[in-house]
Design a protein around this motif. Sequence first.
Motif, PDB file in Angstrom:
ATOM      1  N   GLU A 273       0.862  -1.183   0.000  1.00  0.00           N
ATOM      2  CA  GLU A 273       0.000   0.000   0.000  1.00  0.00           C
ATOM      3  C   GLU A 273       0.900   1.236   0.000  1.00  0.00           C
ATOM      4  O   GLU A 273       1.662   1.464   0.920  1.00  0.00           O
ATOM      5  CB  GLU A 273      -0.883  -0.017   1.258  1.00  0.00           C
ATOM      6  N   THR A 274       0.860   2.012  -1.095  1.00  0.00           N
ATOM      7  CA  THR A 274       1.670   3.226  -1.149  1.00  0.00           C
ATOM      8  C   THR A 274       0.773   4.435  -1.187  1.00  0.00           C
ATOM      9  O   THR A 274      -0.448   4.305  -1.295  1.00  0.00           O
ATOM     10  CB  THR A 274       2.557   3.250  -2.416  1.00  0.00           C
ATOM     11  N   GLN A 275       1.412   5.576  -1.163  1.00  0.00           N
ATOM     12  CA  GLN A 275       0.690   6.838  -1.255  1.00  0.00           C
ATOM     13  C   GLN A 275      -0.165   6.887  -2.512  1.00  0.00           C
ATOM     14  O   GLN A 275      -1.244   7.460  -2.533  1.00  0.00           O
ATOM     15  CB  GLN A 275       1.746   7.949  -1.330  1.00  0.00           C
ATOM     16  N   ALA A 276       0.367   6.274  -3.584  1.00  0.00           N
ATOM     17  CA  ALA A 276      -0.328   6.348  -4.870  1.00  0.00           C
ATOM     18  C   ALA A 276      -1.429   5.318  -4.992  1.00  0.00           C
ATOM     19  O   ALA A 276      -2.283   5.418  -5.849  1.00  0.00           O
ATOM     20  CB  ALA A 276       0.688   6.149  -6.000  1.00  0.00           C
ATOM     21  N   GLY A 277      -1.375   4.287  -4.149  1.00  0.00           N
ATOM     22  CA  GLY A 277      -2.346   3.216  -4.251  1.00  0.00           C
ATOM     23  C   GLY A 277      -1.668   1.870  -4.058  1.00  0.00           C
ATOM     24  O   GLY A 277      -0.503   1.815  -3.628  1.00  0.00           O
ATOM     25  N   ARG A 278      -2.389   0.782  -4.372  1.00  0.00           N
ATOM     26  CA  ARG A 278      -1.816  -0.551  -4.171  1.00  0.00           C
ATOM     27  C   ARG A 278      -0.981  -0.974  -5.361  1.00  0.00           C
ATOM     28  O   ARG A 278      -1.394  -0.807  -6.506  1.00  0.00           O
ATOM     29  CB  ARG A 278      -2.936  -1.559  -3.947  1.00  0.00           C
ATOM     30  N   VAL A 279       0.206  -1.563  -5.044  1.00  0.00           N
ATOM     31  CA  VAL A 279       1.118  -1.999  -6.091  1.00  0.00           C
ATOM     32  C   VAL A 279       1.619  -3.390  -5.745  1.00  0.00           C
ATOM     33  O   VAL A 279       1.917  -3.659  -4.583  1.00  0.00           O
ATOM     34  CB  VAL A 279       2.324  -1.037  -6.178  1.00  0.00           C
ATOM     35  N   SER A 280       1.698  -4.278  -6.736  1.00  0.00           N
ATOM     36  CA  SER A 280       2.304  -5.596  -6.494  1.00  0.00           C
ATOM     37  C   SER A 280       3.779  -5.496  -6.844  1.00  0.00           C
ATOM     38  O   SER A 280       4.130  -5.015  -7.925  1.00  0.00           O
ATOM     39  CB  SER A 280       1.689  -6.671  -7.396  1.00  0.00           C
ATOM     40  N   ALA A 281       4.620  -5.978  -5.937  1.00  0.00           N
ATOM     41  CA  ALA A 281       6.049  -5.875  -6.167  1.00  0.00           C
ATOM     42  C   ALA A 281       6.718  -7.205  -5.915  1.00  0.00           C
ATOM     43  O   ALA A 281       6.336  -7.933  -5.003  1.00  0.00           O
ATOM     44  CB  ALA A 281       6.645  -4.809  -5.255  1.00  0.00           C
ATOM     45  N   THR A 282       7.745  -7.517  -6.738  1.00  0.00           N
ATOM     46  CA  THR A 282       8.529  -8.725  -6.470  1.00  0.00           C
ATOM     47  C   THR A 282       9.609  -8.351  -5.480  1.00  0.00           C
ATOM     48  O   THR A 282      10.104  -7.227  -5.467  1.00  0.00           O
ATOM     49  CB  THR A 282       9.189  -9.256  -7.745  1.00  0.00           C
ATOM     50  N   SER A 283       9.984  -9.337  -4.645  1.00  0.00           N
ATOM     51  CA  SER A 283      11.011  -9.037  -3.654  1.00  0.00           C
ATOM     52  C   SER A 283      12.259  -9.842  -3.954  1.00  0.00           C
ATOM     53  O   SER A 283      12.186 -11.017  -4.293  1.00  0.00           O
ATOM     54  CB  SER A 283      10.487  -9.334  -2.257  1.00  0.00           C
TER      55      SER A 283
ATOM     56  N   ALA B 271      10.106  -0.042   0.599  1.00  0.00           N
ATOM     57  CA  ALA B 271      10.117   0.913  -0.500  1.00  0.00           C
ATOM     58  C   ALA B 271       9.960   0.132  -1.801  1.00  0.00           C
ATOM     59  O   ALA B 271      10.456  -0.987  -1.921  1.00  0.00           O
ATOM     60  CB  ALA B 271      11.426   1.695  -0.509  1.00  0.00           C
ATOM     61  N   VAL B 272       9.283   0.731  -2.765  1.00  0.00           N
ATOM     62  CA  VAL B 272       8.991   0.056  -4.021  1.00  0.00           C
ATOM     63  C   VAL B 272       9.539   0.912  -5.165  1.00  0.00           C
ATOM     64  O   VAL B 272       9.286   2.116  -5.204  1.00  0.00           O
ATOM     65  CB  VAL B 272       7.468  -0.079  -4.213  1.00  0.00           C
ATOM     66  N   ALA B 273      10.320   0.261  -6.053  1.00  0.00           N
ATOM     67  CA  ALA B 273      10.861   0.992  -7.197  1.00  0.00           C
ATOM     68  C   ALA B 273      10.045   0.665  -8.434  1.00  0.00           C
ATOM     69  O   ALA B 273       9.772  -0.507  -8.704  1.00  0.00           O
ATOM     70  CB  ALA B 273      12.320   0.611  -7.420  1.00  0.00           C
ATOM     71  N   ILE B 274       9.669   1.690  -9.165  1.00  0.00           N
ATOM     72  CA  ILE B 274       8.865   1.501 -10.369  1.00  0.00           C
ATOM     73  C   ILE B 274       9.548   2.197 -11.535  1.00  0.00           C
ATOM     74  O   ILE B 274       9.823   3.404 -11.479  1.00  0.00           O
ATOM     75  CB  ILE B 274       7.451   2.091 -10.171  1.00  0.00           C
ATOM     76  N   ARG B 275       9.854   1.427 -12.586  1.00  0.00           N
ATOM     77  CA  ARG B 275      10.470   2.016 -13.778  1.00  0.00           C
ATOM     78  C   ARG B 275       9.400   2.701 -14.630  1.00  0.00           C
ATOM     79  O   ARG B 275       8.276   2.203 -14.720  1.00  0.00           O
ATOM     80  CB  ARG B 275      11.125   0.920 -14.615  1.00  0.00           C
TER      81      ARG B 275
ATOM     82  N   ASP C  95      -5.703   0.683 -11.703  1.00  0.00           N
ATOM     83  CA  ASP C  95      -6.430   1.043 -10.487  1.00  0.00           C
ATOM     84  C   ASP C  95      -5.876   2.306  -9.833  1.00  0.00           C
ATOM     85  O   ASP C  95      -6.373   2.761  -8.827  1.00  0.00           O
ATOM     86  CB  ASP C  95      -6.443  -0.108  -9.481  1.00  0.00           C
ATOM     87  N   LEU C  96      -4.780   2.859 -10.419  1.00  0.00           N
ATOM     88  CA  LEU C  96      -4.263   4.116  -9.872  1.00  0.00           C
ATOM     89  C   LEU C  96      -4.738   5.249 -10.754  1.00  0.00           C
ATOM     90  O   LEU C  96      -4.783   5.116 -11.972  1.00  0.00           O
ATOM     91  CB  LEU C  96      -2.739   4.114  -9.847  1.00  0.00           C
TER      92      LEU C  96
ATOM     93  N   ARG D  95      -1.587   1.726 -14.675  1.00  0.00           N
ATOM     94  CA  ARG D  95      -1.424   0.375 -14.166  1.00  0.00           C
ATOM     95  C   ARG D  95       0.073   0.131 -14.023  1.00  0.00           C
ATOM     96  O   ARG D  95       0.842   0.345 -14.963  1.00  0.00           O
ATOM     97  CB  ARG D  95      -2.027  -0.626 -15.150  1.00  0.00           C
ATOM     98  N   VAL D  96       0.490  -0.320 -12.836  1.00  0.00           N
ATOM     99  CA  VAL D  96       1.905  -0.649 -12.643  1.00  0.00           C
ATOM    100  C   VAL D  96       2.089  -2.118 -12.968  1.00  0.00           C
ATOM    101  O   VAL D  96       1.536  -2.984 -12.304  1.00  0.00           O
ATOM    102  CB  VAL D  96       2.341  -0.350 -11.195  1.00  0.00           C
TER     103      VAL D  96
END
Lengths: 268, 366, 277
Positions: free
Chosen positions: B255-265, B276-280, B290-291, B354-355
């Motif tokens: 859950e981020t400020q921008a909304g929900r994001v699925s991230a691989t770890s 923290a989540v990095a998005i290219r 959904d954002l 969409r991320v």
Amino acid sequence: MVTSLAQLSERGAGRFPGVVVALTLAFLYGPVLVVGYLSLSPTAQPTIPLDALSVRWYGEIAQSTRFVRALVNSLVIGVAAAVGGTGLGLAGAYTITRSRLSATVRRGLALVIALPLFVPTVVVAFGIGRASAIAGLGFGYLPVILGHLFWVLPFTTFLLAARYAELDDALSAAAADLGANRQTVFRTVTLPLLRPALTASALFAFALSFNEFLITFFLAGSAVTTVPLEIFGKVRIGATAFLNAASVVVLLISAVAAGAASALRKPV
Amino acid sequence: MSALAVEGLGKAFAGEHAVEDVSLTLERGEFFSLIGPSGCGKTTTLRMLAGLLDPDSGTIRIDGTDVTDRPARNRATNMVFQDLVLFPHMTVAENVAYGLARSGVPKPERQTRVAEALDLVDLGGFGERDPADLSGGQRQRVALARALVNDPEVLLLDEPLASLDRALRGEMQREFRRIQRDSETTFLYVTHDQESAMSMSDRVAVMRAGGIVDRGPPRRLYSRPRTRFVAEFLGDATVLDGEVVGRNGETAVVETQAGRVSATSETANDHSDSVAVAIRPEAVTLGDGDLTGEVVDAAYKGFYEEATVDCGGARLTVRRERSAGGSTVQEASTDGGDPSRDRRFRVGKSVSLRVDRAVLVEDGDG
Amino acid sequence: MATAERRLDRLVASGPALLALALGVFPLLVLFVESLGPGLGPANYAEALSPLYRGALTYSIGVGVAVTAVCLLVAYPVTYWLAHRCPARYRLVGLVALTLPLWLNYVVLNYAWVWILARGGVVNAVLVNAGVLGQPLEVLYTEVSMALGFVYIYLPYVVLTMYVSMERLDQRLMAAARDLGATNLRVFVDVILPRTLPGAAAATLIVYARIAGAFATPEILGSPGNVMVARLVVQAVREYIDYGFAAALSFVFLVAVLASLAVGALFPRVRRELRQW
């Protein structure tokens, strides 16, 4: 072409500086040309204008053993000051700009080398004369040459230090990376790059020594005479055509050194 | 045996650590890059490897031999300097022959090897030229030949392309790569330009504040950065702080400020809930997501357009390519109008996002 | 290895250092000791500071200041023209022409003026023949001829030093001032002068002490009545063989020169400029 007031002010101070330059050049070269002209007098006491032109006084110079001896002395001392002064100047420049000695030592060296620039020459000359007497050196060749070395040292040192400081440190690093030790770096990189500056320094040191009067006056004694001493002695007795010809010879020798040095400046 | 092995290298200037505990291993024939922002210690590291600077701590082995205390001239490394520093008073051939002469190679052999080296860098016949008469790219090649002719175990390159314009830089990058393969030499390349490092290297190490924060093949570092710093330094990732609200194997829902994001770890420390989540930029698709956010800045970049989108206070960078015909490849208008009318990002317009891919990264200084 | 290199550096430094200490510092110590003798008293200093010699001291300083000022006055327009108005390809030639006399013998150059100014010299010959003058001018062996001789010798030094400063002066600053309505005078006062003042100060430091301490020029071109310090020192050494007095006079003069130089060096801007030297 009409030049408006606005255009004039755009161009700056109008013709004034250009006129001053022309007058300055006339001021600087007029007397030299006059002496050159009067050296061609057929009589010992030139009258203006000359009645006829003659080169007999140049022949008289060549005949004068006293003047020729003074000229040889001046040349020998000049070459010694040029070679020695440039060598010591290189050591001084290296120490001031590149050496690993402490900053205090390097600054101190620069200060003592600069001494003859700030201490009035008459004090320098008198002091060296007294020191030479106390050290048992007395008068003659050796004190004169040492005095001239000391006199040219600030000029050669600071001229070479300026060039040394411009040399890119990375060039030495590149040479070291390619397998050169400190001595090889100096021989194959530093020295060739400093060569124009070394030549200029030697020429300037020669000119300084060749023209030096006051230090020589205090150190030469009666056994050694140089061209400036000789001319100074004769000037006090009176101006003659012989002296004019001698002056032209002296001016030509230093002008050759100056010309060689300014020719060096172009490529860099 | 590795071509270069560095362990625990450290150097301080006036009490400040410029390089701290750097360890590196380069395999033979590898093209390895050390990248980082200016002042990160990469050039200091390189100068220590070259022997131009004495390290305070650590060991340097070249081909298994400890060379830590050897001066530059006794090391099987050679360097291509940042400003090239060709000797201005020597010809191209004399420059290239300089190192051979220092190691006592006899003159006939020197000449052959100089000719070979100049051929390798495509400068055959330029030997008698003056370095000052060459173009920027040609001088690069001379500097390369001057170092390579000595057959170094490791060739060290200190940002040699920094002074070239973009087009020439691209050409020289390809040349470096070719020459590296042809000469089968190990290259250690130092630069702050992540783009050239990634395009040339087999492996990359990222430095920050005197230490290495991550290393690996460029593809891995780019797509799966381990730290926030690497994610931001390589490419323009947006990094958002968030809370893990659910997990599914290697994927975490954040859950981020921008909304929900699925991230691989990637890393092991994502057990904590604050992450923290990095998005290219290229991992964000416009439309049907959904954002939602508002375009706050848009810029035309040639073959793509870039926009900054404000999603609930977090700013995401979004790109979309333009096809050759001028229309966008991905159509992404939320108001569903005629796509051909909507080729540009418009500031102030509302968009949905969409991320597609996101990576959990370590926060902090790595 | 590091110690070996430091030893080499020390060896290299020792050559110029020994020369400068032996011929620069040691003689000053010798003079100082001699100035106190015989009997380690201030008697020599009392004499050197007596009104008789004080006049020569102030006269020397005054000549130094005046000649330096004239040199600067001439050098300003000359270097301005050379640096900003002269076509670029003639600039080097111009600079060489203006500074060539640096390389020439000052005894000879001063001697040349004898022929210009003498009773039967060039100036009088021309002016009398042209009917401008009824009687030849008597300018040789006066303060005028001495001043001309000094300017002649030291102008090239001032030109060279000022040129460096003038060349660095950004032409766009002058253009900007003109664009804002400045007259030539205002451009000079507001832009040229402040930007070149450090160069003028450096030139002063280079020539002032030499003019004040000159020996040959006053001897060749000056009047016997205008006594400068250098002649007193030479006389004391050569004619009266009074080393103690000569040394005291030298020290007083040295202090006076250094003190007047120090006044200039106190200004921070001048100090900054000198740091480049």
